[in-house]
Design a protein around this motif. Sequence first.
Motif: not given
Length: 771
Positions: A214, A234, A261, A271, A287-291
């Motif tokens: 990560n 990350h 992905e 997420a 997945d912080w982008e989608h959480c």
Amino acid sequence: MRIGVFVCHCGLNIARVVNIEEVVEYAKKLDGVVYATDLKYACSDSCQEEIVEAIKKYNLDRFVVAACSPRLHEATFRRVAMRAGLNPYMVEMANIREQCSWVHSAKPKAATAKAKDLIRMAVAKIRTNKPLERRRIGIKKSVAVIGGGVAGIEAALTLADAGVKVYLIEKTPTIGGHMALLNEVFPTNDCSICILAPKMSDVWKHENIEVITNAEIKEVSGRVGNFKIKVIKHPRYVDVTKCKGCIDDCSSVCPVEVPNEFDYGIGVRKAIYIPIPQATPLYAAIDWEHCIGCRLCEKACEPQAIDFNQEPEEIEIEVGAIIVATGYKVFDARKKPEYGYGRYKNVITTIELERLLSASGPTMGKLLRPSDSKVPKKIAFIQCVGSRDENTNRYCSRVCCMISLKNAYIIKERYPDTDITIFYIDIRAFGRMYEEYYKKVQQKGVRFIRGRVAEIDEKENGNLILTYESTLEGEIREEEFDLVVLSVGLEGNTDLAVKLGIGVGEDGFYEVAHPKLKPVETNVKGVFVAGTASGPKDIQDSVATAGLAAAKAMQLIFSGETEFDPYNAYVDEDKCIGCRICVNVCKFNAITVDKKARIDPNACTMCGMCVAACPMDAIDMGFFSNEGIEAMIDALAEEKNADPLILAFVCWYCGYGAADLAGTTKIQYEPNIRIIRVLCTGRVDPEWILRALKKGIDGVLIVGCRLGECHFKYGNFKAKERIDAIKKALESVGIDSRRVKYVWHSAGEAEALARDFNEFVEEIKRIGRIA
């Protein structure tokens, strides 16, 4: 001063084009030359000994070798000098193969004239050369391996088993790379993850390997033996000391679903997820982008491993060498709109098919077409999608044919009644047991049609109509299929090129130092490449290059120390006035001023920007001295053997590499160009340009790395700034500024550089000879 000149035939590589006898006779007449001769193969052991004997017999104190590129054999002839008792920097090479005979093969007279010029320039420079000493520094006994695919894993294990500390850096939450996502591998049809997972586990458990997942590379500084790498790790938002890998509890309550992905978008995940069942390390990640921050996973996690307070962490590691194993990117089939990928549900790619056939994939290994989840009865494979194509990628991706053959065979094994057709240009079964595999697939009843598919149309029921030309029959046909699989090629994954300072070829992959003799070395000492980072490869070749890269890194690490060529800048305190211009120019904090400027040789990157900036000429460089470069300019101007006569200052890393590659690939350009190498275009002194024009050279070209990709980070920007200024100055005194030009290329852009050479020659012809 007693100079020797040795002119190499290189078999017929040089002698077929350049009149060697004429060149040798010419060299004998040059000032300071007391001995000149020709050699069949200068780099051979016997000819090296002949040079040693000549040095002793004729009491030579320096010599020129007119042969191939110094990128290939400069080190060879420096060792020859040392065996003969000379300082290794009393040697110069004139590149009359890659940059003369090979690129002017149709113009032997012009090539011979150019060879004379290059030798005269080399002789002029060597008159100015002084004995120099190499610096030695210790090497840290650790290696960073960037990329956790099969190549990175192999390199890391090889190094770690030899006792080397390894940092394995992977940008995703799990190591394994593309191979971990494959179903089976050819030619043995082994389960891919079955043979990879044990190695993934070995890496994770190895006492000499620190796995950092990560993570991404923020910055790379330093040099061979002492690289400093800043890594941003990350947050997973999961406490790995508490996580048990029991993903069902926390993911089952997550309301978010996004395309997975790791299934290339054909499956979905939550997420909070574990990338693949065999993930290493086996920890969940959010997945912080989608959480959406609902915190249901936090409530469901019995071990209380969810930690939303985690922040990105910056880690700094110090290593002696770097292995780049960043793998490849899959060609985006949307760039071929005629095939309908992204519009027609039943057009998929080979990598998506891998996930459909995999037991750990979204359909648990069942081949179901996306539109209606039915088992397709008639399947078409289309080869060379994104490869061997003038509109996308011209190269062959090597593995695509075998991937389609493998998947066709597997489908036939599982669904014997399936009708499979492979549309191909040429089947390239290049490896051991691959041709036999091809025949085995044919025996399974798979149909092969040689020809390109022109377009695909969709019917109302989701079936697909292929329009294609059968080149063997010379007919245009249409045929209906349930499912179409696009055999997509591989593309370079070179996001780290600028940070690492390594070159990228015209094909988009990392450039190696030499395609045959140095297949894992780069133009930055101590940085090696493995696997598909340097071009398309199958798993076997990826593992082989990983082993070689690890061996090269070990060779460096275990030597205990490394040597630096004496190219760094130094200050002549008698000339220095303490103006501090050099301090402002140097971006590497290598210069301090206390009345007089001082340069830290260990901090100096040897770009030469300060040398060109000094108004008092108080700063110089060892091997690339002002005196030496000016002597070459003056020597070139002594004879006008081309009309127009063009001088090119070419950076050592990219520009010179591209010029050599033009020779290696026999790309022809006009023989008006005479090259002087510099370590960086930032080293090019405006006074050199003025000197050349004043001496009657018709045009000056500066060739450097692509802007933003300079190996010294800022050198080409500084060069551009200076050259723009001098062009304005030339116009103010009535000299056409078009006589000076800069171009920027990577080491792989040989064709583009040759075009620029030709265009500049034509432009100078239109302007006319300089007065």
